[in-house]
Write an enzyme that holds these catalytic residues in place. Structure first.
Site, PDB file in Angstrom:
ATOM      1  N   ASP A   8    -100.657 -70.653 -32.568  1.00  0.00           N
ATOM      2  CA  ASP A   8     -99.792 -70.661 -31.619  1.00  0.00           C
ATOM      3  C   ASP A   8    -100.057 -69.414 -30.970  1.00  0.00           C
ATOM      4  OD1 ASP A   8     -99.028 -73.050 -32.133  1.00  0.00           O
ATOM      5  OD2 ASP A   8     -97.036 -72.899 -32.539  1.00  0.00           O
ATOM      6  N   ASP A 131     -93.565 -84.821 -27.293  1.00  0.00           N
ATOM      7  CA  ASP A 131     -92.398 -84.483 -28.167  1.00  0.00           C
ATOM      8  C   ASP A 131     -91.127 -85.376 -28.261  1.00  0.00           C
ATOM      9  OD1 ASP A 131     -94.301 -82.455 -28.524  1.00  0.00           O
ATOM     10  OD2 ASP A 131     -93.394 -81.030 -27.012  1.00  0.00           O
TER      11      ASP A 131
END
Length: 246
Positions: A8, A131
């Protein structure tokens, strides 16, 4: 079973967020390309990159770091990237730089026509990241919950020609509370394309549970906080997955 280390990216660094909160980040490396090399050397067969600044800004923000990672390992393994990808020019630029898969998330939900165009132009390279919380899809860096059911939306995107679906249970991400196997399998069983699990991988028991459902269509799992915190030994986990499923 693919175990896919996550890198990330925030402000050029490799970080982890707690439940998607940009203010709760831990820096794990200031050299993401070296981190990518580390995971490849430990047996990773694919990497998962997220441009966190890009996801919140709606446009690429960590392109220099991403290109350094691709220069380091892109010729050896497949690399996938999500975050801030909202137009075809960005997709083309990243694929030309050596990226194998582009992950479209919020833009796929808000602008299905864009996803269709992307699948037409770059077939075989488009993954959709969904998500969800309690079966409902969230967008905009998890900040907005929609009325869409995950399974319904995934079926529609499958018809567009996406390569696979990354399914993240956002109630669990970065919390080391275990993958939501039940919800992941339910989605995989409803589709003919592979599903990649994400959110909450914590230990070898999760690896065993995922390997047990690989035949249901669960292709792999994103490995995040657990491999950075030391709760899960990535190299040992990949070896175990290979032993179990060959």
């Amino acid at each position: 079973m693919l175990l896919i280390p996550a890198i990330d990216l925030k402000d050029g660094h490799c970080v982890r967020l707690k439940q998607g909160d940009m203010d709760q980040s831990t820096i794990f490396s200031e050299d993401p390309a070296a981190m990518a090399r580390n995971w490849v050397d430990k047996g990773a067969r694919r990497l998962h990159l997220v441009d966190l600044n890009g996801a919140f800004a709606g446009k690429p923000k960590n392109e220099a770091a991403i290109k350094r990672i691709l220069a380091e390992v892109g010729s050896e393994i497949d690399v996938q990237l999500g975050g801030g990808i909202r137009d075809l020019d960005t997709i083309e630029r990243y694929l030309d730089a050596g990226l194998r898969y582009v992950i479209i998330g919020t833009a796929a939900v808000k602008n299905p026509g864009f996803l269709q165009d992307a699948c037409t132009a770059f077939g075989g390279h488009i993954i959709v990241g969904l998500d969800a919380k309690d079966g409902r899809v969230a967008t905009d860096g998890w900040s907005k919950l929609t009325g869409h059911e995950v399974v319904d939306l995934a079926k529609k995107f499958q018809d567009y020609g996406v390569e696979s679906i990354i399914y993240t249970d956002i109630g669990r991400d970065g919390m080391l509370s275990g993958i939501n196997i039940q919800a992941t399998v339910k989605l995989a069983q409803a589709l003919t394309i592979p599903v990649i699990a994400s959110g909450g991988l914590s230990n070898m028991a999760d690896i065993d549970a995922l390997c047990a459902v690989e035949d249901e269509g669960v292709q792999g799992v994103i490995c995040g906080r657990s491999i950075y915190s030391g709760d899960l030994d990535f190299e040992a986990a990949q070896e175990r997955a290979d032993e179990l499923n060959g």
